[in-house]
Structure formats: structure tokens, C-alpha cells
Design a protein around this motif. Sequence first.
Motif, PDB file in Angstrom:
ATOM      1  N   ARG A 112       2.289  15.784   5.385  1.00 38.54           N
ATOM      2  CA  ARG A 112       0.977  15.103   5.290  1.00 38.54           C
ATOM      3  C   ARG A 112       0.910  14.788   3.563  1.00 38.54           C
ATOM      4  NH1 ARG A 112       0.412  20.760   4.401  1.00 38.54           N
ATOM      5  NH2 ARG A 112      -1.096  21.598   2.943  1.00 38.54           N
ATOM      6  N   GLY A 113       0.240  13.617   3.473  1.00 33.87           N
ATOM      7  CA  GLY A 113      -0.070  13.243   2.084  1.00 33.87           C
ATOM      8  C   GLY A 113       1.041  12.375   1.456  1.00 33.87           C
ATOM      9  N   ARG A 114       2.427  12.438   2.215  1.00 30.70           N
ATOM     10  CA  ARG A 114       3.271  11.451   1.756  1.00 30.70           C
ATOM     11  C   ARG A 114       3.359  10.470   2.744  1.00 30.70           C
ATOM     12  NH1 ARG A 114       5.568  13.953  -1.994  1.00 30.70           N
ATOM     13  NH2 ARG A 114       7.159  12.376  -2.367  1.00 30.70           N
ATOM     14  N   ARG A 115       2.595  10.504   3.736  1.00 30.83           N
ATOM     15  CA  ARG A 115       2.517   9.246   4.737  1.00 30.83           C
ATOM     16  C   ARG A 115       0.918   9.257   5.436  1.00 30.83           C
ATOM     17  NH1 ARG A 115       6.910   8.379   2.969  1.00 30.83           N
ATOM     18  NH2 ARG A 115       8.420   7.292   3.952  1.00 30.83           N
ATOM     19  N   PRO A 116       0.425   8.197   5.603  1.00 33.03           N
ATOM     20  CA  PRO A 116      -0.860   8.335   6.172  1.00 33.03           C
ATOM     21  C   PRO A 116      -0.763   9.060   7.622  1.00 33.03           C
ATOM     22  CG  PRO A 116      -0.253   5.886   5.357  1.00 33.03           C
ATOM     23  CD  PRO A 116       0.849   6.744   5.474  1.00 33.03           C
ATOM     24  N   PRO A 117      -1.861   9.649   8.050  1.00 31.11           N
ATOM     25  CA  PRO A 117      -1.777  10.296   9.224  1.00 31.11           C
ATOM     26  C   PRO A 117      -1.225   9.559  10.351  1.00 31.11           C
ATOM     27  CG  PRO A 117      -3.856  11.045   8.015  1.00 31.11           C
ATOM     28  CD  PRO A 117      -3.037   9.922   7.390  1.00 31.11           C
ATOM     29  N   GLY A 118      -1.567   8.334  10.506  1.00 30.20           N
ATOM     30  CA  GLY A 118      -1.240   7.333  11.538  1.00 30.20           C
ATOM     31  C   GLY A 118       0.389   7.233  11.584  1.00 30.20           C
ATOM     32  N   VAL A 119       0.805   7.163  10.353  1.00 28.26           N
ATOM     33  CA  VAL A 119       2.263   6.850  10.518  1.00 28.26           C
ATOM     34  C   VAL A 119       3.024   7.972  10.696  1.00 28.26           C
ATOM     35  CG1 VAL A 119       4.178   6.578   8.806  1.00 28.26           C
ATOM     36  CG2 VAL A 119       2.343   5.107   8.564  1.00 28.26           C
ATOM     37  N   LEU A 120       2.579   9.174  10.300  1.00 27.12           N
ATOM     38  CA  LEU A 120       3.318  10.403  10.940  1.00 27.12           C
ATOM     39  C   LEU A 120       3.152  10.632  12.348  1.00 27.12           C
ATOM     40  CD1 LEU A 120       1.930  13.122   8.156  1.00 27.12           C
ATOM     41  CD2 LEU A 120       4.053  12.044   8.379  1.00 27.12           C
ATOM     42  N   ALA A 121       1.901  10.211  12.861  1.00 33.11           N
ATOM     43  CA  ALA A 121       1.654  10.431  14.432  1.00 33.11           C
ATOM     44  C   ALA A 121       2.542   9.526  14.963  1.00 33.11           C
ATOM     45  CB  ALA A 121       0.311  10.109  14.708  1.00 33.11           C
ATOM     46  N   PHE A 122       2.774   8.121  14.419  1.00 29.80           N
ATOM     47  CA  PHE A 122       3.626   7.329  15.103  1.00 29.80           C
ATOM     48  C   PHE A 122       5.028   7.637  15.015  1.00 29.80           C
ATOM     49  CE2 PHE A 122       5.041   2.336  14.804  1.00 29.80           C
ATOM     50  CZ  PHE A 122       5.377   2.503  16.139  1.00 29.80           C
ATOM     51  N   ALA A 123       5.538   8.226  14.018  1.00 25.47           N
ATOM     52  CA  ALA A 123       6.697   8.820  13.721  1.00 25.47           C
ATOM     53  C   ALA A 123       7.061   9.846  14.638  1.00 25.47           C
ATOM     54  CB  ALA A 123       7.196   9.175  12.416  1.00 25.47           C
ATOM     55  N   GLY A 124       6.221  10.941  14.920  1.00 25.80           N
ATOM     56  CA  GLY A 124       6.444  11.855  15.755  1.00 25.80           C
ATOM     57  C   GLY A 124       6.429  11.349  17.344  1.00 25.80           C
ATOM     58  N   LEU A 125       5.632  10.319  17.777  1.00 26.49           N
ATOM     59  CA  LEU A 125       5.845   9.664  19.050  1.00 26.49           C
ATOM     60  C   LEU A 125       7.093   8.886  18.967  1.00 26.49           C
ATOM     61  CD1 LEU A 125       4.249   8.484  21.677  1.00 26.49           C
ATOM     62  CD2 LEU A 125       3.603   6.650  20.098  1.00 26.49           C
ATOM     63  N   LEU A 126       7.560   8.389  18.071  1.00 25.04           N
ATOM     64  CA  LEU A 126       8.933   7.628  18.279  1.00 25.04           C
ATOM     65  C   LEU A 126       9.979   8.789  18.628  1.00 25.04           C
ATOM     66  CD1 LEU A 126       8.714   5.017  15.494  1.00 25.04           C
ATOM     67  CD2 LEU A 126       8.346   4.611  17.928  1.00 25.04           C
ATOM     68  N   PHE A 127       9.703   9.740  17.962  1.00 25.63           N
ATOM     69  CA  PHE A 127      10.990  11.055  18.191  1.00 25.63           C
ATOM     70  C   PHE A 127      10.862  11.408  19.545  1.00 25.63           C
ATOM     71  CE2 PHE A 127      12.371  15.283  17.473  1.00 25.63           C
ATOM     72  CZ  PHE A 127      13.642  15.098  17.596  1.00 25.63           C
ATOM     73  N   TRP A 128       9.526  11.886  19.769  1.00 22.33           N
ATOM     74  CA  TRP A 128       9.499  12.554  21.220  1.00 22.33           C
ATOM     75  C   TRP A 128       9.549  11.659  22.229  1.00 22.33           C
ATOM     76  CZ3 TRP A 128       6.314  11.956  25.180  1.00 22.33           C
ATOM     77  CH2 TRP A 128       5.009  11.557  24.857  1.00 22.33           C
ATOM     78  N   ASP A 153       0.798  -1.324  -0.037  1.00 21.61           N
ATOM     79  CA  ASP A 153      -0.049   0.062  -0.081  1.00 21.61           C
ATOM     80  C   ASP A 153       0.884   1.325   0.010  1.00 21.61           C
ATOM     81  OD1 ASP A 153      -2.216  -1.747   0.294  1.00 21.61           O
ATOM     82  OD2 ASP A 153      -2.306  -1.585   2.332  1.00 21.61           O
ATOM     83  N   MET A 154       2.073   1.193  -0.305  1.00 23.12           N
ATOM     84  CA  MET A 154       3.249   2.369   0.078  1.00 23.12           C
ATOM     85  C   MET A 154       2.666   3.262  -0.947  1.00 23.12           C
ATOM     86  SD  MET A 154       5.373   2.126   2.427  1.00 23.12           S
ATOM     87  CE  MET A 154       6.891   3.141   2.114  1.00 23.12           C
ATOM     88  N   ARG A 155       1.930   3.041  -2.152  1.00 25.96           N
ATOM     89  CA  ARG A 155       1.618   4.082  -3.342  1.00 25.96           C
ATOM     90  C   ARG A 155       0.600   5.075  -2.776  1.00 25.96           C
ATOM     91  NH1 ARG A 155       2.264  -0.776  -5.964  1.00 25.96           N
ATOM     92  NH2 ARG A 155       3.924  -0.853  -7.694  1.00 25.96           N
ATOM     93  N   GLU A 156      -0.169   4.548  -1.514  1.00 26.61           N
ATOM     94  CA  GLU A 156      -1.024   5.499  -1.268  1.00 26.61           C
ATOM     95  C   GLU A 156      -0.354   6.748  -0.383  1.00 26.61           C
ATOM     96  OE1 GLU A 156      -3.837   3.670   1.120  1.00 26.61           O
ATOM     97  OE2 GLU A 156      -4.382   2.233  -0.309  1.00 26.61           O
ATOM     98  N   PHE A 157       0.815   6.778  -0.090  1.00 29.01           N
ATOM     99  CA  PHE A 157       1.384   7.695   0.519  1.00 29.01           C
ATOM    100  C   PHE A 157       1.665   8.863  -0.103  1.00 29.01           C
ATOM    101  CE2 PHE A 157       4.420   4.866   3.417  1.00 29.01           C
ATOM    102  CZ  PHE A 157       3.314   4.650   3.905  1.00 29.01           C
ATOM    103  N   ASP A 158       1.450   8.844  -1.651  1.00 28.52           N
ATOM    104  CA  ASP A 158       1.284  10.306  -2.596  1.00 28.52           C
ATOM    105  C   ASP A 158       0.016  10.667  -2.485  1.00 28.52           C
ATOM    106  OD1 ASP A 158       1.544  11.868  -4.464  1.00 28.52           O
ATOM    107  OD2 ASP A 158       2.712  10.633  -5.711  1.00 28.52           O
ATOM    108  N   ASP A 159       0.084  12.171  -2.289  1.00 30.07           N
ATOM    109  CA  ASP A 159      -1.083  12.546  -1.983  1.00 30.07           C
ATOM    110  C   ASP A 159      -2.001  12.934  -3.219  1.00 30.07           C
ATOM    111  OD1 ASP A 159       0.110  16.039  -1.763  1.00 30.07           O
ATOM    112  OD2 ASP A 159       0.617  14.504  -2.803  1.00 30.07           O
ATOM    113  N   ARG A 160      -1.144  12.620  -4.338  1.00 34.44           N
ATOM    114  CA  ARG A 160      -1.817  12.559  -5.536  1.00 34.44           C
ATOM    115  C   ARG A 160      -2.871  11.096  -5.990  1.00 34.44           C
ATOM    116  NH1 ARG A 160       3.332  13.893  -9.434  1.00 34.44           N
ATOM    117  NH2 ARG A 160       3.984  11.978  -7.812  1.00 34.44           N
ATOM    118  N   ARG A 161      -2.439  10.259  -5.231  1.00 35.68           N
ATOM    119  CA  ARG A 161      -3.017   9.266  -5.326  1.00 35.68           C
ATOM    120  C   ARG A 161      -3.979   8.884  -4.320  1.00 35.68           C
ATOM    121  NH1 ARG A 161       1.736   5.028  -7.494  1.00 35.68           N
ATOM    122  NH2 ARG A 161       2.698   6.397  -9.284  1.00 35.68           N
ATOM    123  N   THR A 162      -4.201   9.772  -3.319  1.00 35.10           N
ATOM    124  CA  THR A 162      -5.117   9.402  -2.244  1.00 35.10           C
ATOM    125  C   THR A 162      -6.492   9.222  -2.764  1.00 35.10           C
ATOM    126  OG1 THR A 162      -3.715  10.689  -0.815  1.00 35.10           O
ATOM    127  CG2 THR A 162      -5.980  10.249  -0.052  1.00 35.10           C
TER     128      THR A 162
END
Length: 515
Positions: free
Chosen positions: A123-139, A15-24
Amino acid sequence: MRQHLSGVSSASAADMREFDDRRTRPAQVARPWWPWPAAVAAAFTLAQLLLVPPAMGLGWDEVIYVSQVSSHAPATAFSAPRARGVSVLVWPVTVWTSSTAALRVYLAVVSGLALFLVMRVWRGRRPPGVLAFAGLLFWGLWITVFYGPQAMPNLWVALAGLGAVGCFLRAAADRTDRAALWGLAACAAVMALMRPTDAVWLAVPLAAAPLLVRRWRRPALFAAVVLGLAAGGAQWVVEAYTSHGGLIARLERGSEIQGGLGWNIAVGDQLRTLAGLSICRPCDAPWPNPALAVWWFALPVLAGGGVALAVRSRRSHDTLLLTACAVTSGVPYLFFIDYAAPRFLLPTYALLAIPVADCLAWLAVGAARRRLRPVTASLVALAVAGHLAVQYVVVARLAARTDAQHRDWAHIADGLHALGIKPPCLVSGPTTVPIAYYAKCLSIATHGPNVNISVAGIRAAAQHQNIAVLVPPAGRPPGYAAAWPWRPLPAPPALAGYRVYTPPKTTVSSGSAIG
């Protein structure tokens, strides 16, 4: 956590192609992207306020940055490696109050907002959940939480660097997106304003990509990176010529202060700091408990997994760019200095957070068959929860230890006041940069990185200012103060043994002999 990971199933390779906001898909577009990232950013701010005491006194480096724009005490000597970005950042608070609590709350709120804005860039380059997960892992790292409310530059280089890569990718994907180009330049400028040399290391892949990658071969991208760095670093370069004898001289002096830059493998030194050391110099600390360091060894493996997923889905460019910037930003602190501070690698951790989140999300919900996904998601969630618990223990202990140390400095400053050392005053001795600031005095040194006065200047200043040389137990006064009378420092029993040397017959006026 399991519920959180269930929203990131599109992170799987299929499903990685869905990371592109043009294909959402339209149904995804209709969903607001911000709730999860906003919740993570708010949790970051809250964690800082709960785990790092807002009233914790300023540390050595913080005092140097804050004193440049504070009316609380004279500005401390500003050594060659430092840049003015943090002073600009804290100015809105320090201009009207000397409250440390107000400063820490301000930085906690602003850093949480900055994390949210960086996730918005992606946003649009990753699903919101993945972005939030990345933010959680960093902070979720103790290093990020501990330095979030502190007046230090490394976190801001990290966030600006992650924002710069996101803006670069948005501008590369859409030539009409001028906002992304301006964002790229602004992020590069923020990095250079905070730490010019770190900014250059991190930006090397960003500047090289438009020259080496055909799909990104666009002069505007290269110009945005270079002009942003130039704008942010201009003041530092001008100051090099006005105060340090030129750019080369400033770089050489900066290298000297940092112990001389050259080939030196500091990987082990960085590993030793994971137990909760703010700095390791010289780095002879014991090896940390394996439980405190396992995440550090897992980091490159998981990041490599994120890269492999990106290559498999034929969308490797953005992940490879992130990883390249992470590598170049970490090189000087892993291989070119002979000491370690965990905050130095914050940009590396921020840039790797997204590939790591990609990999963990895939392990949780993409690697197994549908009926096994509850099991894999639970295992990943438990592993992340255990990791966060360990980080919490480290930051809680470090914050308590640091707060106690800073309270000792405040007690010493109170003791100086009890002996009549009050503004206008000059204080010299070990660790007197923060102590002098707490006492509303100027820290002075005749040698070392913070040199700002000569022995002749001290003797001249003794005619019209209070001067104190603070000597710790078993310490010796400098030669110029050896014959001065001394008194024991009034302080709690734990600080017994400090002596305060003062020149005889000191009178006070408003003059100054600092050179």
C-alpha cells in the motif's frame, strides 16, 4: 472490470510519482485503501472453494507433507529436496482431524488472507486499484487457483517473495520503519522454510541490492534478508547433517532425485504444461492450444512495458527489483532441470504481476486521450475477461481429472482393506505413496527417492505386520515378492487387473522393522 480500471488512471507514466505514499495527496489518504484488495482476496478464496473440490483427495506430494504431522497414517519417507514448511502450515488442522475438506477450506482461507496481507505491504507504493488488479492477475491463473487449497509449498514462496520485496522497499524508504525490517526477515524465513533452494534464488537480488544500489546501502537490509533465510532454513540444514550425511550430500541427493541439475532449457517443457498438466516428466506432451498459451507470451512483453513505464517516471528501482527477483526465481526451472511443473514458476508470476498491472492500467486509461479512455479501458477489460475465462476452463478440467484420479486411489485402498490389509500395514508398488496413506498404511520402497526399507527389513516385518505389494495390470512384482501368493484386487471395473501379492502366513502385531 471497466469500472475497476477507471480507478487506476494514476498508473500512467505521468502519474507514477503518486505511487510513493510520501507524495500521496490528502484527499487520497482519506480514502480507505483496502476495499478493492480485500474484494480480490476474498474472490481468490471463493474461487478456490468453487473450482477445486474441497473433498478432493490428497495428491502424492501432499501426502508426504501431511503425513509428517498427521495421526491418520504413518509418516511417509521424506526425500532430500523437501522441506518441512508445508507440514508446519497444515499442522493446525491435521493435528485434530484427517478431513481433507477441512484442510482445503483452511488453506483456501489462509491463502486468501495471505494475498491480502501482501497487498497491504505494498500500500502506498501503488494505487489500491493497481494492487487489486495485480492480485487479480496473479490468482486468476489456473495454476494459482488449483494449488491455493493444496498442501504444496510453491504458492507460499510466491506470496512470501512478493511480501519480501515490498517490505524491503518500505524499509529502504524509511529507516525508522522497524516493522518493515522484521517483515522482510519474516518473509525471507517463510520462503526458506517452504523451499530453501528456491528462497536463495529469489533472494539473490534482495541481498545484492544493499551492496550495489547507493540509495539502499544499508547493513540492516542485508542482515534482514540473510538472517531471515538462515532462520527459515536452519532446520533443513540441521536435518541435512542428522539424516542425509551433510549439507553437500543433501544437495547432491536432491539434484539426483530431480534428474540431475545442469544446463537444460526447459522453456518448452513449461509451455507444454499450460494446457493443464500438473507435471511433465518426461515432458513429451503435445503443444498446447495457442489460446491457452497466449498469456504466457504476453507476460514478458507486458512486464517489460511496466519496467519501461517505471524508468520513464524515474521511479524504476522498485519495479526493477521486482523484475530481478522474478528472473532469478525462474532461472533454475527454465534452464537447469529436464522436466516441468507449472507450480514451479508461481513466484515468478507473483513478482511480475505488479509490473504487468502497471502496464495494463496504463494501456487502459493512460495511453489514450481522455475521450478515448472508455474504449481502451473496455478493450483491456475484455482481454482480461477472456484470459480469465480460459484459465477457468483449464482449472475446471484439471480439478475434475485430478479428483477422479484420487478417487481411484481411494478405491484401491478400499480393495486392500477388503483383502485384510489393515493397520499396522506396509504397502509397496507404483503410486503407493497416496494409496498407502488412504489405506492408513506406510508406503515402503527399497529403491528410488522414497527408499525407507531393505528387502531384509520387509522379510522381517512380514512376521508381525500386514504387507502388500500392489502390482498394476501388465506389471511385474519385485524379486522378493515373485514367489508370494497373489489375489486380484477387489475394485471397480475401471481398475480391473491389479494384483496384490502378500507373504504367506502373515500374522499381525504392533511391531515394526522399518529402517
